[in-house]
Design an enzyme around this catalytic site. Structure first.
Site, PDB file in Angstrom:
ATOM      1  CB  THR A 144      34.087  30.632  56.232  1.00 24.09           C
ATOM      2  OG1 THR A 144      33.115  31.190  55.348  1.00 24.09           O
ATOM      3  CG2 THR A 144      34.093  29.140  56.031  1.00 24.09           C
ATOM      4  CB  SER A 179      31.641  25.274  48.165  1.00 29.23           C
ATOM      5  OG  SER A 179      32.446  25.600  49.284  1.00 29.23           O
ATOM      6  CE1 TYR A 181      37.521  27.044  53.023  1.00 26.99           C
ATOM      7  CE2 TYR A 181      35.700  28.342  52.158  1.00 26.99           C
ATOM      8  CZ  TYR A 181      36.753  28.196  53.043  1.00 26.99           C
ATOM      9  OH  TYR A 181      37.022  29.177  53.939  1.00 26.99           O
ATOM     10  CG  HIS A 182      31.703  27.441  52.226  1.00 29.39           C
ATOM     11  ND1 HIS A 182      31.560  27.723  50.890  1.00 29.39           N
ATOM     12  CD2 HIS A 182      32.195  28.560  52.789  1.00 29.39           C
ATOM     13  CE1 HIS A 182      31.939  28.972  50.655  1.00 29.39           C
ATOM     14  NE2 HIS A 182      32.338  29.507  51.793  1.00 29.39           N
ATOM     15  CE  LYS A 185      37.831  27.238  56.631  1.00 32.24           C
ATOM     16  NZ  LYS A 185      39.070  27.439  57.383  1.00 32.24           N
TER      17      LYS A 185
HETATM   18  N1  NAD Z   1      40.304  35.357  52.905  1.00 36.12           N
HETATM   19  C1  NAD Z   1      39.031  35.377  53.256  1.00 36.12           C
HETATM   20  O1  NAD Z   1      38.230  36.199  52.769  1.00 36.12           O
HETATM   21  C2  NAD Z   1      38.530  34.397  54.292  1.00 36.12           C
HETATM   22  C3  NAD Z   1      37.172  34.481  54.668  1.00 36.12           C
HETATM   23  C4  NAD Z   1      36.684  33.580  55.614  1.00 36.12           C
HETATM   24  C5  NAD Z   1      37.542  32.648  56.199  1.00 36.12           C
HETATM   25  N2  NAD Z   1      38.843  32.586  55.814  1.00 36.12           N
HETATM   26  C6  NAD Z   1      39.698  31.562  56.435  1.00 36.12           C
HETATM   27  O2  NAD Z   1      40.910  32.137  56.928  1.00 36.12           O
HETATM   28  C7  NAD Z   1      41.988  31.243  56.720  1.00 36.12           C
HETATM   29  C8  NAD Z   1      43.108  31.953  55.976  1.00 36.12           C
HETATM   30  O3  NAD Z   1      42.617  32.448  54.727  1.00 36.12           O
HETATM   31  P1  NAD Z   1      43.589  33.152  53.697  1.00 36.12           P
HETATM   32  O4  NAD Z   1      42.740  34.011  52.836  1.00 36.12           O
HETATM   33  O5  NAD Z   1      44.737  33.735  54.429  1.00 36.12           O
HETATM   34  O6  NAD Z   1      44.045  31.882  52.834  1.00 36.12           O
HETATM   35  P2  NAD Z   1      45.476  31.568  52.163  1.00 36.12           P
HETATM   36  O7  NAD Z   1      45.238  30.462  51.205  1.00 36.12           O
HETATM   37  O8  NAD Z   1      46.105  32.811  51.660  1.00 36.12           O
HETATM   38  O9  NAD Z   1      46.312  31.037  53.422  1.00 36.12           O
HETATM   39  C9  NAD Z   1      46.186  29.737  53.943  1.00 36.12           C
HETATM   40  C10 NAD Z   1      47.596  29.210  54.187  1.00 36.12           C
HETATM   41  O10 NAD Z   1      47.505  27.903  54.725  1.00 36.12           O
HETATM   42  C11 NAD Z   1      48.520  27.109  54.126  1.00 36.12           C
HETATM   43  N3  NAD Z   1      48.122  25.704  54.186  1.00 36.12           N
HETATM   44  C12 NAD Z   1      47.095  25.087  53.551  1.00 36.12           C
HETATM   45  N4  NAD Z   1      47.088  23.781  53.844  1.00 36.12           N
HETATM   46  C13 NAD Z   1      48.120  23.554  54.691  1.00 36.12           C
HETATM   47  C14 NAD Z   1      48.638  22.396  55.320  1.00 36.12           C
HETATM   48  N5  NAD Z   1      48.096  21.198  55.137  1.00 36.12           N
HETATM   49  N6  NAD Z   1      49.743  22.527  56.113  1.00 36.12           N
HETATM   50  C15 NAD Z   1      50.329  23.729  56.301  1.00 36.12           C
HETATM   51  N7  NAD Z   1      49.868  24.873  55.727  1.00 36.12           N
HETATM   52  C16 NAD Z   1      48.784  24.777  54.921  1.00 36.12           C
HETATM   53  C17 NAD Z   1      48.622  27.631  52.697  1.00 36.12           C
HETATM   54  O11 NAD Z   1      49.873  27.327  52.106  1.00 36.12           O
HETATM   55  C18 NAD Z   1      48.415  29.118  52.900  1.00 36.12           C
HETATM   56  O12 NAD Z   1      49.624  29.826  53.029  1.00 36.12           O
HETATM   57  C19 NAD Z   1      41.438  30.035  55.963  1.00 36.12           C
HETATM   58  O13 NAD Z   1      41.236  28.974  56.862  1.00 36.12           O
HETATM   59  C20 NAD Z   1      40.142  30.523  55.416  1.00 36.12           C
HETATM   60  O14 NAD Z   1      39.215  29.492  55.309  1.00 36.12           O
HETATM   61  C21 NAD Z   1      39.357  33.446  54.869  1.00 36.12           C
END
Ligand code: NAD
Length: 395
Positions: A144, A179, A181-182, A185
């Site tokens: 991210t 955070s 979370y960040h 990453k």
């Molecule tokens: N949505 C955004 O704006 C955004 C921005 C920057 C980065 N990201 C990154 O993109 C990725 C996807 O984001 P998203 O918005 O689709 O999130 P999301 O929470 O909708 O999807 C993540 C999925 O991963 C699954 N998951 C989590 N832990 C797991 C584990 N231990 N085993 C198996 N599955 C697992 C969850 O059940 C979920 O379905 C993330 O890594 C996030 O950090 C998202």
């Protein structure tokens, strides 16, 4: 190409799996459905109803004639992760499968520990499985833009050339995330870079901006293919929340002065970036980093775009910022790598923001207004978030 999408039940993982399948790749998705569990825990839900993975996969076969394999399991379980990769034998693994909300990781100790354990251990298991099963597999990992924070220098694509006391070196860009979370990453990025340098693995780390939008060319083909639309204060992203607030006739809630600036990207560009990165893999031993965003806007500017595009009237309300972040800061990001691979960005000013208003309008009766008020305070030792008693986070 055989592509395994980890976190394939999520907001981005599911439309990415569909896009890759539509482009002719053999796709499998894996997920432990933890995200659906967080909804239950927090008492929130996606604005757009989503189907179970089995229904989604069956619907895609019906609509496209193409199949997507579905693995249910937890990446923290090393045995599951390794055996799945051995069985599917992907050329590329796209890794979305992490807990991804900064506020969730800041609720309390248990949620911070859960987030870092889930994300860091899951990614380590993926790295060890690749090394064991086939070190040629290309890992495309979602990072991210929040990893960098808001440094007072230009943000490069992952690496920085430095001169110090007359000597030069190329180092990972120094990071100051905002955070737990960040931070997870950042830990992932370091572990992946180490695996590339020491084991010769190949990886692309995509430092993604805040994603907006809900529809892609594939998800609109059948209501059962819809992806999530999160608007609550913990998992919702800012533009999605503003759209709902405008449709409901509520003020758009800007935290603090609104001059915090962030990188943004349209969900249609996210899925295309993943295709581009997958089809042009990093070379063996390379830790390649792209900044996956298409433009930078301040929160106040995003509110202005939403208010301007909305046909009714929309006002803005400033709330105390529950996050600890700089209000006024320099923000200049290099993001040319994906454009050089062929990305043609959709910019917010030219985008079909009406499609977002349409989605919000269609499901306005499902909106839980209370869920949009910020509930997690970065300074509080334990935030008064609406967590259900029966499902406290692990850790
Ligand atoms: N949505 C955004 O704006 C955004 C921005 C920057 C980065 N990201 C990154 O993109 C990725 C996807 O984001 P998203 O918005 O689709 O999130 P999301 O929470 O909708 O999807 C993540 C999925 O991963 C699954 N998951 C989590 N832990 C797991 C584990 N231990 N085993 C198996 N599955 C697992 C969850 O059940 C979920 O379905 C993330 O890594 C996030 O950090 C998202």
């Amino acid at each position: 190409m055989r592509i395994l999408v980890l976190g394939g039940d999520g907001y981005l993982g599911w439309p990415t799996a569909l896009h890759l399948s539509d482009c002719g790749h053999e796709v499998a998705v894996a997920d432990n459905c933890a995200r659906r569990g967080y909804d239950h825990e927090l008492g929130v839900d996606s604005l757009v109803p989503i189907e179970s993975m089995q229904v989604r996969v069956d619907a895609w076969r019906e609509v496209s004639g193409r199949s997507i394999e579905w693995y249910f399991g937890d990446l923290v379980d090393a045995g599951f992760t390794t055996e799945m990769i051995r069985e599917f034998r992907p050329d590329t693994i796209v890794h979305f499968g992490e807990q991804r909300a900064a506020p969730y990781s800041m609720i309390d100790r248990a949620h911070a520990v859960y987030t870092q354990h889930n994300n860091v251990v899951g990614t380590l298991n993926v790295l060890f499985a690749i090394r064991e099963v086939d070190p040629e597999i290309h890992l495309v990992k979602l990072g991210t833009m929040g990893e960098y924070g808001t440094p007072n220098i230009d943000i490069e694509e992952g690496w920085l050339d430095v001169e110090h006391n007359g000597r030069r070196d190329r180092v990972l860009f120094p990071k100051k995330p905002g955070s737990f979370y960040h931070l997870s990453k950042v830990h992932d990025s370091h572990n992946i870079e180490f695996a590339c340098r020491v084991w010769g693995l190949r990886a692309t780390d995509l430092n993604q901006g805040v994603v907006y939008g809900q529809e892609t060319a594939q998800t609109v083909r059948d209501a059962r293919l819809a992806t999530r639309f999160d608007y609550d204060a913990v998992f919702g992203t800012v533009l999605n929340r503003f759209v709902i607030q405008a449709v409901l006739g509520h003020p758009l809630t800007v935290y603090g002065s609104g001059s915090q600036t962030r990188g943004l990207i349209d969900v249609r560009d996210t899925v295309e970036c993943i295709r581009l990165a997958s089809e042009s893999p990093a070379v063996a031993g390379e830790f390649r980093v792209f900044n996956q965003m298409t433009e930078s806007l301040s929160v106040a500017e995003i509110a202005k775009v939403v208010a301007g595009a909305f046909e009714g009237s929309a006002s803005v309300e400033q709330l105390d910022n529950p996050r600890v972040e700089q209000a006024e800061h320099y923000y200049n990001v290099r993001h040319t790598g994906l454009v050089e691979l062929g990305l043609q960005p959709h910019l917010l000013s030219e985008t079909l923001i009406e499609s977002l208003f349409r989605v919000a309008q269609r499901y306005r009766d499902r909106v839980d207004v209370a869920a949009m008020r910020p509930s997690v305070d970065w300074r509080a030792p334990s935030s008064p978030v609406r967590v259900r008693d029966d499902s406290a986070a692990q850790g």
